[in-house]
Design an enzyme around this catalytic site. Structure first.
Site, PDB file in Angstrom:
ATOM      1  CB  ILE A  64      -0.112   5.216  -3.287  1.00  0.00           C
ATOM      2  CG1 ILE A  64      -0.346   6.210  -2.147  1.00  0.00           C
ATOM      3  CG2 ILE A  64      -1.364   4.358  -3.500  1.00  0.00           C
ATOM      4  CD1 ILE A  64      -1.431   7.245  -2.421  1.00  0.00           C
ATOM      5  N   PRO A  65       2.308   2.433  -4.000  1.00  0.00           N
ATOM      6  CG  PRO A  65       3.598   0.712  -3.090  1.00  0.00           C
ATOM      7  CD  PRO A  65       2.959   2.027  -2.773  1.00  0.00           C
ATOM      8  CG  HIS A  66      -0.736   2.143  -8.352  1.00  0.00           C
ATOM      9  ND1 HIS A  66      -0.005   3.223  -7.895  1.00  0.00           N
ATOM     10  CD2 HIS A  66      -0.952   2.380  -9.657  1.00  0.00           C
ATOM     11  CE1 HIS A  66       0.175   4.073  -8.889  1.00  0.00           C
ATOM     12  NE2 HIS A  66      -0.382   3.588  -9.979  1.00  0.00           N
ATOM     13  N   GLY A  67      -0.706  -1.542  -9.047  1.00  0.00           N
ATOM     14  CA  GLY A  67      -0.650  -2.208 -10.337  1.00  0.00           C
ATOM     15  C   GLY A  67      -1.857  -3.095 -10.534  1.00  0.00           C
TER      16      GLY A  67
ATOM     17  CG  LEU B 181      -5.178  -0.470  -5.240  1.00  0.00           C
ATOM     18  CD1 LEU B 181      -6.210  -0.896  -4.186  1.00  0.00           C
ATOM     19  CD2 LEU B 181      -5.650   0.804  -5.949  1.00  0.00           C
TER      20      LEU B 181
END
Length: 162
Positions: A72-75, A110
């Protein structure tokens, strides 16, 4: 952001139907993040380079490989007024440095506005719950086409909101 008729804006984030890819061909984590950034650009009109930099910066803090073959890569970036997501079901599992050391075959990325704070964390929590449910995860990984995955994910998240 470009207008789209194939999206679902849920309480936590927007998911465009075109942001769901199956059998995505990537060789490694870098290529997976690059593909996610391209999808954010294509589906939501975001600057691909800014998104990629944001995702890579977060990965430097520690892998977003959540476990159970899910990442779940996110930033957060400027210029958004709500969170947006991309779902990539990979054609072949890749090493993502996951907490359980298993290769990843599902990436749900996300991107949120800088000022979201708790909303970003709530969106991540809902994605996490979605992927922790064994039956739902098996359906996502077993679906034959992006439309089926889109329908499943949006139905599950809408049900979760109720």
């Amino acid at each position: 952001m470009p207008e789209s008729r194939n999206l679902n804006i849920m309480a936590w984030f927007e998911l465009d139907k075109q942001a769901v890819l199956i059998s995505a061909r990537v060789a490694d984590k870098q290529q997976a993040l690059e593909l996610a950034a391209e999808q954010f650009g294509h589906c939501y009109g975001l600057d691909t380079d800014k998104v990629l930099s944001c995702l890579l910066e977060r990965e430097q803090l520690g892998s977003t490989g959540f476990g159970r073959r899910v990442a779940i890569p996110h930033g957060k970036i400027e210029g958004l007024d709500h969170s947006v997501a991309v779902l990539l079901r990979l054609g072949k599992p890749i090493d993502f440095g996951s907490i359980d050391n298993l290769p990843v075959d599902l990436v749900i990325a996300l991107i949120s506005p800088i000022a979201t704070g708790a909303m970003h964390l709530q969106a991540l929590a809902h994605i996490s719950r979605l992927t922790r449910d064994e039956k739902t995860l098996a359906k996502i990984k077993g679906a034959d086409d992006p439309d089926a995955i889109f329908a499943l994910v949006t139905a599950e998240l809408d049900r979760d909101a109720a």
